[in-house]
Write a protein that holds these residues in place. Structure first.
Motif, short mmCIF file in Angstrom:
data_model
loop_
_atom_site.label_atom_id
_atom_site.label_comp_id
_atom_site.label_asym_id
_atom_site.label_seq_id
_atom_site.Cartn_x
_atom_site.Cartn_y
_atom_site.Cartn_z
N TYR A 22 0.84 -1.21 0.00
CA TYR A 22 0.00 0.00 0.00
C TYR A 22 0.87 1.25 0.00
CZ TYR A 22 -4.27 -2.66 1.20
OH TYR A 22 -5.33 -3.51 1.20
N LEU A 34 -6.59 3.86 -3.40
CA LEU A 34 -6.24 2.80 -2.46
C LEU A 34 -7.10 2.81 -1.20
CD1 LEU A 34 -2.33 3.05 -2.45
CD2 LEU A 34 -3.68 1.21 -3.45
N ILE A 38 -7.75 -0.03 1.90
CA ILE A 38 -7.06 0.12 3.19
C ILE A 38 -8.07 0.15 4.34
CG2 ILE A 38 -5.50 1.56 4.55
CD1 ILE A 38 -4.42 2.66 1.85
#
Length: 314
Positions: A22, A34, A38
């Motif tokens: 990430y 992202l 996450i």
């Protein structure tokens, strides 16, 4: 029951590997795309914490959840959504406190300190980084690299306040601590980004914040030459700072050329923080708006960062 049975050290290693991925993708592309993944993983790990597990596994999960919360906060900070960022940084602090990970708590407080400089709250920034240093020094396993990074964040806070002597002292301490770094140190993974080029460029930025452009320029230029080319946001961010120090010295042609070079990596990464800096640079060009180099930069800015161009003050 199956979940409890299957969770092992290998599972924790897989979580940590995904976090490293990430961060790498965040450097390359920004955190906007992202963030849903996450946050989803954060909520999944927080759910796992509700079950009884061996302490080694449970503590590992707390550490992973804390890092996912910090990473989420960072993506909001980079998007300049500061209230959301603060909420996730606070969650990261609480999770780290559960396992008394003082180094990581220092890391989160340092992130909050950096955010304070962006929100024009330099006194808060200094208080937060001072708290971070207190946490780090109270931990038995704090490494010189961590202390060096924190001293540099302290330098940023002092520079934002205009405290010249305190900034120089903090820069000196950052370099002193970095000289103590050894490859055998048990550095946490989250501080490994703070290498020699990062130390150098941050030193230049601290001088730049103080208005010491002539000192700052060669430091930032040197670090930029050594920058990992896959780190699109870092290259754009540091090129902006180089352009700013050049402009502060009256080097208009060089500054516009450097800022134009920042646009390509900036256009490859979703980062309102970087876009905001380039808007600031455009605003600083106001006295030179009709110069050919300034017009060329404006044209390139409009072409590569269309969302930014709509907010230019013409």
């Amino acid at each position: 029951m199956a979940s409890r049975t299957n969770l092992s050290a290998a599972t924790l290693a897989a979580f940590r590997s995904s976090i490293e991925d990430y961060w790498r993708r965040d450097d390359q592309h920004g955190g906007e795309a992202l963030r849903p993944a996450i946050v989803g993983q954060l909520r999944y790990v927080v759910g796992l914490l509700k079950e009884n597990r061996p302490s080694s596994i449970q503590n590992g999960l707390y550490g992973i959840a804390a890092e996912l919360a910090r990473l989420t906060g960072w993506t909001y900070f980079d998007a300049r959504q500061y209230n959301q960022a603060r909420a996730y940084f606070t969650e990261a602090l609480q999770l780290a406190k559960e396992i008394d990970d003082r180094q990581f708590m220092a890391n989160v407080l340092a992130c909050m300190s950096l955010q304070g400089t962006y929100q024009d709250k330099p006194a808060d920034s200094l208080a937060l980084v001072t708290a971070a240093q207190d946490q780090a020094r109270s931990a038995l396993d704090t490494t010189p690299r961590v202390l060096s990074m924190l001293s540099m964040r302290e330098a940023f806070a002092h520079a934002t306040l205009g405290n010249r002597d305190s900034t120089h002292r903090a820069i000196g301490e950052a370099h002193h601590q970095f000289e103590q770094v050894r490859s055998s140190d048990p550095d946490p993974s989250w501080v490994t980004y703070f290498d020699e080029p990062k130390l150098i460029v941050d030193t230049g930025i601290a001088h730049g914040r103080l208005g010491e452009a002539a000192t700052a320029e060669p430091l930032i230029a040197d670090a930029l030459r050594r920058e990992d080319r896959s780190n699109q946001r870092g290259r754009a961010f540091h090129a902006f700072w180089l352009a700013r120090t050049q402009l502060d010295q009256g080097k208009l042609d060089q500054a516009c050329h450097t800022a134009t070079e920042a646009l390509e990596p900036a256009s490859a990464v979703a980062s309102e923080r970087v876009s905001g800096h380039l808007r600031e640079f455009y605003d600083q060009l106001a006295p030179h708006r009709q110069e050919p180099v300034a017009l060329a930069f404006e044209a390139r800015l409009r072409a590569l960062l269309p969302p930014v161009s709509g907010s230019l003050h013409l």
